[in-house]
Scaffold this active site. Structure first.
Site, PDB file in Angstrom:
ATOM      1  N   LYS A 169       0.895  -1.170   0.000  1.00 41.47           N
ATOM      2  CA  LYS A 169       0.000   0.000   0.000  1.00 41.47           C
ATOM      3  C   LYS A 169       0.931   1.215   0.000  1.00 41.47           C
ATOM      4  O   LYS A 169       1.461   1.607   1.033  1.00 41.47           O
ATOM      5  CB  LYS A 169      -0.876  -0.019   1.248  1.00 41.47           C
ATOM      6  CG  LYS A 169      -2.204   0.717   1.134  1.00 41.47           C
ATOM      7  CD  LYS A 169      -2.129   2.170   0.781  1.00 41.47           C
ATOM      8  CE  LYS A 169      -1.846   3.062   1.967  1.00 41.47           C
ATOM      9  NZ  LYS A 169      -1.667   4.485   1.551  1.00 41.47           N
ATOM     10  N   GLU A 242       9.414   1.638  10.724  1.00 43.21           N
ATOM     11  CA  GLU A 242      10.464   2.603  10.372  1.00 43.21           C
ATOM     12  C   GLU A 242       9.814   3.975  10.449  1.00 43.21           C
ATOM     13  O   GLU A 242       9.062   4.358   9.552  1.00 43.21           O
ATOM     14  CB  GLU A 242      10.974   2.335   8.946  1.00 43.21           C
ATOM     15  CG  GLU A 242      11.685   1.014   8.759  1.00 43.21           C
ATOM     16  CD  GLU A 242      13.115   1.041   9.274  1.00 43.21           C
ATOM     17  OE1 GLU A 242      13.525   2.037   9.903  1.00 43.21           O
ATOM     18  OE2 GLU A 242      13.829   0.054   9.056  1.00 43.21           O
ATOM     19  N   CYS A 276      13.809  11.052   6.157  1.00 44.23           N
ATOM     20  CA  CYS A 276      13.782  10.650   7.567  1.00 44.23           C
ATOM     21  C   CYS A 276      15.168  10.839   8.182  1.00 44.23           C
ATOM     22  O   CYS A 276      15.292  11.058   9.381  1.00 44.23           O
ATOM     23  CB  CYS A 276      13.325   9.206   7.700  1.00 44.23           C
ATOM     24  SG  CYS A 276      14.319   8.049   6.743  1.00 44.23           S
ATOM     25  N   GLU A 374       9.639  16.772  14.419  1.00 45.44           N
ATOM     26  CA  GLU A 374      10.168  16.534  13.075  1.00 45.44           C
ATOM     27  C   GLU A 374       9.627  17.624  12.144  1.00 45.44           C
ATOM     28  O   GLU A 374       8.417  17.774  11.988  1.00 45.44           O
ATOM     29  CB  GLU A 374       9.722  15.148  12.586  1.00 45.44           C
ATOM     30  CG  GLU A 374      10.438  14.725  11.326  1.00 45.44           C
ATOM     31  CD  GLU A 374       9.987  13.346  10.822  1.00 45.44           C
ATOM     32  OE1 GLU A 374       8.791  13.031  10.904  1.00 45.44           O
ATOM     33  OE2 GLU A 374      10.857  12.588  10.350  1.00 45.44           O
TER      34      GLU A 374
HETATM   35  P1  NAD Z   1       2.257   8.803   7.186  1.00 45.99           P
HETATM   36  O1  NAD Z   1       2.392   8.132   8.493  1.00 45.99           O
HETATM   37  O2  NAD Z   1       1.278   9.911   7.062  1.00 45.99           O
HETATM   38  O3  NAD Z   1       1.823   7.750   6.053  1.00 45.99           O
HETATM   39  C1  NAD Z   1       2.611   6.619   5.774  1.00 45.99           C
HETATM   40  C2  NAD Z   1       1.729   5.578   5.116  1.00 45.99           C
HETATM   41  O4  NAD Z   1       0.764   5.116   6.051  1.00 45.99           O
HETATM   42  C3  NAD Z   1       0.939   6.083   3.910  1.00 45.99           C
HETATM   43  O5  NAD Z   1       0.927   5.091   2.919  1.00 45.99           O
HETATM   44  C4  NAD Z   1      -0.444   6.287   4.490  1.00 45.99           C
HETATM   45  O6  NAD Z   1      -1.491   6.227   3.540  1.00 45.99           O
HETATM   46  C5  NAD Z   1      -0.535   5.146   5.467  1.00 45.99           C
HETATM   47  N1  NAD Z   1      -1.506   5.317   6.546  1.00 45.99           N
HETATM   48  C6  NAD Z   1      -2.007   6.474   7.051  1.00 45.99           C
HETATM   49  N2  NAD Z   1      -2.872   6.203   8.053  1.00 45.99           N
HETATM   50  C7  NAD Z   1      -2.917   4.855   8.175  1.00 45.99           C
HETATM   51  C8  NAD Z   1      -3.619   3.965   9.043  1.00 45.99           C
HETATM   52  N3  NAD Z   1      -4.454   4.409   9.998  1.00 45.99           N
HETATM   53  N4  NAD Z   1      -3.413   2.643   8.898  1.00 45.99           N
HETATM   54  C9  NAD Z   1      -2.561   2.173   7.963  1.00 45.99           C
HETATM   55  N5  NAD Z   1      -1.867   2.966   7.112  1.00 45.99           N
HETATM   56  C10 NAD Z   1      -2.046   4.292   7.215  1.00 45.99           C
HETATM   57  O7  NAD Z   1       3.708   9.265   6.748  1.00 45.99           O
HETATM   58  P2  NAD Z   1       4.130  10.082   5.454  1.00 45.99           P
HETATM   59  O8  NAD Z   1       3.729  11.503   5.610  1.00 45.99           O
HETATM   60  O9  NAD Z   1       3.696   9.354   4.234  1.00 45.99           O
HETATM   61  O10 NAD Z   1       5.724   9.954   5.527  1.00 45.99           O
HETATM   62  C11 NAD Z   1       6.530  10.831   6.235  1.00 45.99           C
HETATM   63  C12 NAD Z   1       6.973  10.195   7.545  1.00 45.99           C
HETATM   64  O11 NAD Z   1       7.632   8.962   7.273  1.00 45.99           O
HETATM   65  C13 NAD Z   1       7.998  11.050   8.279  1.00 45.99           C
HETATM   66  O12 NAD Z   1       7.708  11.020   9.648  1.00 45.99           O
HETATM   67  C14 NAD Z   1       9.303  10.339   7.997  1.00 45.99           C
HETATM   68  O13 NAD Z   1      10.315  10.561   8.947  1.00 45.99           O
HETATM   69  C15 NAD Z   1       8.865   8.916   7.984  1.00 45.99           C
HETATM   70  N6  NAD Z   1       9.832   8.106   7.248  1.00 45.99           N
HETATM   71  C16 NAD Z   1      10.596   7.225   7.952  1.00 45.99           C
HETATM   72  C17 NAD Z   1      11.545   6.469   7.288  1.00 45.99           C
HETATM   73  C18 NAD Z   1      12.409   5.477   8.020  1.00 45.99           C
HETATM   74  O14 NAD Z   1      13.036   4.666   7.345  1.00 45.99           O
HETATM   75  N7  NAD Z   1      12.489   5.496   9.333  1.00 45.99           N
HETATM   76  C19 NAD Z   1      11.719   6.620   5.917  1.00 45.99           C
HETATM   77  C20 NAD Z   1      10.925   7.535   5.247  1.00 45.99           C
HETATM   78  C21 NAD Z   1       9.970   8.261   5.919  1.00 45.99           C
END
Ligand code: NAD
Length: 522
Positions: A169, A242, A276, A374
């Site tokens: 997803k 992650e 990230c 962040e």
């Molecule tokens: P997000 O948490 O908003 O969304 C991530 C994913 O989760 C998306 O596909 C979203 O549709 C899905 N999602 C949202 N609500 C959900 C739910 N209730 N149940 C299941 N899935 C759901 O994050 P984002 O804005 O897409 O990404 C940015 C964040 O990701 C930042 O905090 C960044 O630091 C983190 N990030 C971490 C890493 C790592 O390797 N640690 C890498 C990249 C990004």
């Protein structure tokens, strides 16, 4: 011009963040479509596992060749949907995936094959044991928009080579890139149902979590990660999380100011700060503070901001206007609390609604949001430190613990300090590139997550380890079976003395244990 995610009657509209151009409209998967995808994956997985590791590696090799052949095309798809400069799409996405495939092609055989377990205990020597690594079954992957190709690809390749089926997803903001990954895998000969993409917003992710998957690998924000962890706990679903970061950069008093300031600028502004592993906090020894901050500001002012499709662009747009608003609020909070703005500090409306000028802040403190939350945008906040002790204390004063960097001309000093920083990765004299080292594990501590992706530890997450043990004397009853008594108790005591005692105690134990075989066992 469209400025934000648009969902029209269950359709997701993918937009180019640089221009607002509509790239594609895609049907959203509802709960039943997600469950159907998982059911198809489950049906296809045993055949995929039975194909054997060598054949799976062959398909990986074909995928790698196909991606290499289409590298520029794939980079352009990434830039158009995620906004990052083409050069970054090539280096931080395509290259990372090509090398992750190389790592698995070279190492999956030795890392996944059965492994003997030598026994040291005298009793256990009568058995031979080994480890069998089995696929979990169906692995759900939920991914973010900021590295829309490298994150789901590296995770999926590891899951697939280990014999799992995958249902991905992707972020609702970058579905086109995920579909590109699916098409590359299919072109390489991967059976269609072994890797599927379900497109949708959060509810589609929640549906995947609720479907009968065997493990979930989630990359995203801390807030969503916590919701996922608590839902997964209900059914004891194993998860890798992650999550976000607030990575500190520690510039020690012997650092090379020119090199470290260039690193800070790249580390803070690569992908417009939407990484990230971005440098989100910078602690500089007070003796270098002013010269370092000045160098960062000068280099930042030279950055060319614009559409990532232009080969000369250093910094592209942010993904959406709502992300710009977060950055704006953090900078405004810092400004009101006394931070100095050395560069940037404003939107760039002449370029479009998603652009924010790369910004350097000095005189920040831990009372400011910019040092605690962040930011995920193009801001480099710099703070002076009295000494190494204070720098480590400030670095560790955070709920996050993804990665960090230490800058010094003294390698030993940098490595000693690295051990004291609470983070999943610490780089000495570099930032962020750890993500592209396929052998290196990626993951955080504290609120930055649980588990690892990449390298052998990432591959370990994709398998269940089964221990198989075979007795070498199948016709013999074991001495520890029923029929206990005082003499057996003494013999067992002697046995423990023999194995773990010292000197005479050990000898006496051997004599007491010697009678053990004469006992009548049930
Ligand atoms: P997000 O948490 O908003 O969304 C991530 C994913 O989760 C998306 O596909 C979203 O549709 C899905 N999602 C949202 N609500 C959900 C739910 N209730 N149940 C299941 N899935 C759901 O994050 P984002 O804005 O897409 O990404 C940015 C964040 O990701 C930042 O905090 C960044 O630091 C983190 N990030 C971490 C890493 C790592 O390797 N640690 C890498 C990249 C990004």
């Amino acid at each position: 011009m469209a400025t934000d995610l648009q969902i029209a009657s269950q359709r997701i509209v993918s937009l180019n963040p640089a221009t607002g151009e509509v790239l594609r409209e895609i049907e959203c998967a509802g709960e039943s479509e997600v469950r159907d995808a998982v059911a198809r994956a489950r049906a296809a997985q045993p055949g995929w596992a039975e194909l054997g590791l060598r054949r799976r590696i062959e398909i990986l090799r074909k995928f790698q060749a196909g991606l290499y052949a289409r590298k520029s095309e794939v980079a352009a798809v990434i830039t158009r949907e995620a906004g990052k400069p083409l050069a970054e799409a090539l280096v931080t996405e395509v290259l990372v995936v090509l090398d992750a495939a190389r790592f698995l092609i070279d190492n999956a055989w030795s890392l996944l094959r059965d492994e003997p377990v030598p026994h040291a205990n005298i009793v256990a020597k009568l058995k031979s044991g080994w480890l069998v690594r089995e696929p979990h079954g169906v692995i759900g992957i939920i991914s973010p928009w900021n590295y829309p190709f490298s994150i789901p690809s590296t995770e999926s390749l590891a899951a697939l080579v280990a014999g799992n089926a995958v249902v991905l997803k992707p972020s609702e903001l970058t579905p086109v890139v995920a579909l590109e990954l699916a098409s590359l895998l299919q072109d390489a000969g991967l059976p269609r149902d072994v890797f599927q993409v379900v497109v949708g917003e959060g509810p589609a992710g929640a549906a995947l979590l609720g479907a009968p998957i065997d493990k979930l690998v989630f990359t995203g924000s801390v807030g969503t990660g916590k919701r996922i962890a608590s839902a997964a706990a209900e059914r004891l679903l194993p998860v890798v999380l992650e999550l976000g970061g607030k990575d500190p950069m520690l510039v020690l008093d012997d650092a090379d100011v020119d090199v470290a300031s260039s690193a800070a600028v790249w580390g803070a502004f690569v992908n417009a700060g939407q990484a990230c592993l971005s440098v989100e906090r910078c602690y500089v020894h007070h003796s270098l503070y002013e010269s370092f901050a000045k160098a960062c500001a000068e280099k930042t002012r030279q950055l060319r901001v614009g559409n990532g499709m232009d080969a000369h662009t250093d910094v592209g747009p942010m993904i959406r206007e709502r992300q710009v608003r977060i950055v704006e609020s953090h900078v405004e909070d810092a400004r009101q609390r006394g931070a100095r703005i050395l560069a940037g500090g404003t939107r760039l409306p002449q370029l479009g609604p998603n652009y924010y000028a790369p910004t350097v802040l000095a005189d920040v403190t831990h009372e400011m949001r910019i040092m605690r939350e962040e930011t995920f945008g193009p801001v480099l906040p710099i703070m002076a430190c009295a000494n190494d002790e204070e720098a480590v204390r400030m670095a560790n004063d955070s709920e996050f613990g993804l990665a960090a960097s230490v800058w010094t001309r003294d390698r030993g000093r940098g490595e000693r300090l690295a051990r004291r920083i609470h983070a999943g990765t610490v780089m000495v004299n570099d930032v962020i590139s750890c993500f592209g080292i396929s052998e290196a594990p990626h993951g955080g501590v504290k609120a930055s997550g649980v588990g690892r992706t990449h390298g052998r530890f990432g591959l370990d997450e994709m398998v269940r380890v089964k221990y198989v043990d075979t007795d070498r004397l199948p016709g013999k009853k074991k001495v520890w079976w029923h029929g206990y008594g005082e003499s057996f108790r003494q013999q067992m005591e002697g046995f423990l003395d023999m194995q773990f005692g010292r000197g005479w105690g050990r000898m006496r134990g051997a004599l007491r244990a010697a009678g053990v075989v004469r006992r009548k066992r049930l």
